[in-house]
Design a protein around this motif. Structure first.
Motif, mmCIF file in Angstrom:
data_model
loop_
_atom_site.group_PDB
_atom_site.id
_atom_site.type_symbol
_atom_site.label_atom_id
_atom_site.label_comp_id
_atom_site.label_asym_id
_atom_site.label_seq_id
_atom_site.Cartn_x
_atom_site.Cartn_y
_atom_site.Cartn_z
ATOM 1 N N GLN A 1 -8.305 2.303 11.625
ATOM 2 C CA GLN A 1 -7.873 1.962 10.261
ATOM 3 C C GLN A 1 -7.860 0.455 10.005
ATOM 4 O O GLN A 1 -7.393 -0.324 10.829
ATOM 5 C CB GLN A 1 -6.464 2.522 10.027
ATOM 6 C CG GLN A 1 -6.043 2.557 8.568
ATOM 7 C CD GLN A 1 -4.668 3.172 8.381
ATOM 8 O OE1 GLN A 1 -3.722 2.802 9.061
ATOM 9 N NE2 GLN A 1 -4.559 4.122 7.469
ATOM 10 N N SER A 2 -8.359 0.096 8.858
ATOM 11 C CA SER A 2 -8.397 -1.280 8.337
ATOM 12 C C SER A 2 -9.495 -2.152 8.973
ATOM 13 O O SER A 2 -9.557 -3.346 8.675
ATOM 14 C CB SER A 2 -7.043 -2.001 8.452
ATOM 15 O OG SER A 2 -5.991 -1.169 8.047
ATOM 16 N N PHE B 1 4.214 7.356 8.917
ATOM 17 C CA PHE B 1 3.281 7.354 10.056
ATOM 18 C C PHE B 1 2.012 6.611 9.684
ATOM 19 O O PHE B 1 1.549 6.683 8.537
ATOM 20 C CB PHE B 1 2.956 8.790 10.478
ATOM 21 C CG PHE B 1 4.151 9.490 11.052
ATOM 22 C CD1 PHE B 1 4.432 9.414 12.410
ATOM 23 C CD2 PHE B 1 5.030 10.171 10.226
ATOM 24 C CE1 PHE B 1 5.560 10.033 12.938
ATOM 25 C CE2 PHE B 1 6.164 10.800 10.742
ATOM 26 C CZ PHE B 1 6.425 10.732 12.104
ATOM 27 N N THR B 2 1.456 5.941 10.662
ATOM 28 C CA THR B 2 0.255 5.154 10.405
ATOM 29 C C THR B 2 -0.398 4.748 11.725
ATOM 30 O O THR B 2 -0.020 5.214 12.799
ATOM 31 C CB THR B 2 0.606 3.924 9.538
ATOM 32 O OG1 THR B 2 -0.612 3.352 9.050
ATOM 33 C CG2 THR B 2 1.394 2.863 10.297
ATOM 34 N N LYS C 1 -1.160 -3.205 8.157
ATOM 35 C CA LYS C 1 0.306 -3.125 8.050
ATOM 36 C C LYS C 1 0.958 -3.159 9.420
ATOM 37 O O LYS C 1 2.005 -3.773 9.612
ATOM 38 C CB LYS C 1 0.726 -1.882 7.247
ATOM 39 C CG LYS C 1 0.458 -0.578 7.956
ATOM 40 C CD LYS C 1 0.810 0.628 7.125
ATOM 41 C CE LYS C 1 -0.366 1.251 6.414
ATOM 42 N NZ LYS C 1 -1.623 1.444 7.179
ATOM 43 N N ARG D 1 0.875 -1.178 0.000
ATOM 44 C CA ARG D 1 0.000 0.000 0.000
ATOM 45 C C ARG D 1 0.911 1.226 0.000
ATOM 46 O O ARG D 1 2.070 1.147 0.406
ATOM 47 C CB ARG D 1 -0.990 0.033 1.179
ATOM 48 C CG ARG D 1 -0.442 0.425 2.503
ATOM 49 C CD ARG D 1 0.443 -0.586 3.138
ATOM 50 N NE ARG D 1 -0.229 -1.723 3.740
ATOM 51 C CZ ARG D 1 0.347 -2.881 3.971
ATOM 52 N NH1 ARG D 1 1.625 -3.083 3.657
ATOM 53 N NH2 ARG D 1 -0.303 -3.869 4.534
ATOM 54 N N ILE D 2 0.339 2.335 -0.474
ATOM 55 C CA ILE D 2 1.118 3.578 -0.530
ATOM 56 C C ILE D 2 1.087 4.277 0.829
ATOM 57 O O ILE D 2 0.019 4.390 1.442
ATOM 58 C CB ILE D 2 0.528 4.532 -1.597
ATOM 59 C CG1 ILE D 2 0.545 3.893 -2.994
ATOM 60 C CG2 ILE D 2 1.256 5.884 -1.600
ATOM 61 C CD1 ILE D 2 1.914 3.672 -3.584
HETATM 62 C C1 LIG Z 1 -0.943 8.994 -1.928
HETATM 63 C C2 LIG Z 1 -1.308 8.174 -0.714
HETATM 64 C C3 LIG Z 1 -0.704 8.442 0.505
HETATM 65 C C4 LIG Z 1 -1.015 7.693 1.640
HETATM 66 N N1 LIG Z 1 -0.330 7.932 2.799
HETATM 67 C C5 LIG Z 1 -0.557 7.163 3.889
HETATM 68 C C6 LIG Z 1 0.240 7.310 5.064
HETATM 69 O O1 LIG Z 1 1.212 8.096 5.114
HETATM 70 N N2 LIG Z 1 -0.086 6.536 6.134
HETATM 71 C C7 LIG Z 1 -1.106 5.630 6.103
HETATM 72 O O2 LIG Z 1 -1.347 4.974 7.120
HETATM 73 N N3 LIG Z 1 -1.842 5.437 4.995
HETATM 74 C C8 LIG Z 1 -1.597 6.182 3.880
HETATM 75 N N4 LIG Z 1 -2.330 5.972 2.727
HETATM 76 C C9 LIG Z 1 -3.400 4.953 2.753
HETATM 77 C C10 LIG Z 1 -2.773 3.548 2.606
HETATM 78 O O3 LIG Z 1 -2.406 3.316 1.253
HETATM 79 C C11 LIG Z 1 -3.700 2.418 3.092
HETATM 80 O O4 LIG Z 1 -4.937 2.473 2.411
HETATM 81 C C12 LIG Z 1 -3.966 2.478 4.593
HETATM 82 O O5 LIG Z 1 -2.809 2.835 5.318
HETATM 83 C C13 LIG Z 1 -4.484 1.140 5.115
HETATM 84 O O6 LIG Z 1 -3.546 0.139 4.829
HETATM 85 P P1 LIG Z 1 -3.548 -1.305 5.530
HETATM 86 O O7 LIG Z 1 -4.989 -1.713 5.709
HETATM 87 O O8 LIG Z 1 -2.813 -2.191 4.578
HETATM 88 O O9 LIG Z 1 -2.832 -1.166 6.844
HETATM 89 C C14 LIG Z 1 -2.002 6.671 1.573
HETATM 90 C C15 LIG Z 1 -2.592 6.392 0.339
HETATM 91 C C16 LIG Z 1 -2.247 7.114 -0.786
HETATM 92 C C17 LIG Z 1 -2.862 6.734 -2.119
#
Ligand SMILES: Cc1cc2nc3c(=O)[nH]c(=O)nc-3n(C[C@H](O)[C@H](O)[C@H](O)COP(=O)(O)O)c2cc1C
Length: 211
Positions: A139-140, A75-76, A82, A60-61
């Motif tokens: 999240q998720s 950060f997340t 993830k 994922r991005i």
């Molecule tokens: C351009 C872009 C930037 C993103 N930046 C973040 C980020 O910095 N942190 C984050 O948690 N998710 C970010 N996301 C969302 C993640 O891609 C993802 O949907 C989310 O983290 C849930 O992922 P997971 O379920 O695999 O943990 C971003 C998505 C995009 C398209």
């Protein structure tokens, strides 16, 4: 839709061992600077790949927020998919692709939670609404509807009345400590340049790979 005839030649630049910086973090910084100078949209975005408990990789991005000797920071939510994957397997990869520069960089390394102060500082540097969104989003996890999320957001925003929310303990940063880098520069006729840096003891060994 026909995809098999879509192709382009890559011929913007070359990559030689001679021009590659001995330190890959320094070299990464040069390439990142060039991407930023072009004002590419989301130049700091990277695909983060983790391996889940089921053995499947997931990408994922996420956005790169800092890098240096500590590693590469993003950060997340630690409870996200993830976050759960990293808790049981900290081996991850980061992947940058800048189409306009015909370049990609792959990094493999070990993810580790940043110190709390790093998370705290970054969380509160974000716009208020982003802080609230992070605080209300588990999240998720499955949610019943879009309206449910918007209600939680509005309720918290109302209650805080302009104040910052508390950073949830499960929201924070990771450092990815790099063990391997690959710098890829597209070249004519698909004879691309690939340089790999591998960490051996405290030194980086540089190898050229066939494209
Ligand atoms: C351009 C872009 C930037 C993103 N930046 C973040 C980020 O910095 N942190 C984050 O948690 N998710 C970010 N996301 C969302 C993640 O891609 C993802 O949907 C989310 O983290 C849930 O992922 P997971 O379920 O695999 O943990 C971003 C998505 C995009 C398209």
């Amino acid at each position: 839709m026909k995809l098999d005839s879509i192709r382009r030649d890559y011929k913007k630049a070359a990559l030689t061992k001679k021009e590659a910086a001995p330190d890959p973090i320094h070299f990464f910084s040069q390439w990142m600077n060039e991407a930023l100078a072009l004002e590419l949209p989301d130049a700091t975005s990277m695909a983060l790949t983790t391996v889940g408990e089921d053995g499947f990789p997931q990408s994922r991005i996420v956005l790169l927020k800092d890098f240096g000797n500590e590693g590469f920071t993003f950060f997340t939510n630690y409870h996200s998919e993830k976050g759960r994957a990293i808790a049981q397997n900290p081996k991850v990869s980061l992947h940058f692709f800048w189409a306009e520069l015909e370049r990609q960089i792959r990094i493999t390394g070990m993810a580790e939670k940043t110190g709390e102060e790093v998370s705290e500082q970054y969380f509160h540097s974000r716009p208020l609404d982003s802080q609230i969104a992070a605080a209300v989003s588990a999240q998720s996890t499955e949610v019943p509807s879009r309206a449910y999320l918007e209600e939680k957001f509005a309720e918290m925003k109302n209650r805080l009345d302009g104040a910052d929310p508390k950073r949830p303990e499960h929201w924070g940063g990771y450092w990815v400590h790099p063990l391997k880098f690959e710098f890829w520069q597209g070249r004519a006729n698909r004879l691309h340049d690939r340089l790999v840096y591998e960490k051996q003891a405290e030194n980086w060994i540089i190898k050229r790979l066939a494209p």
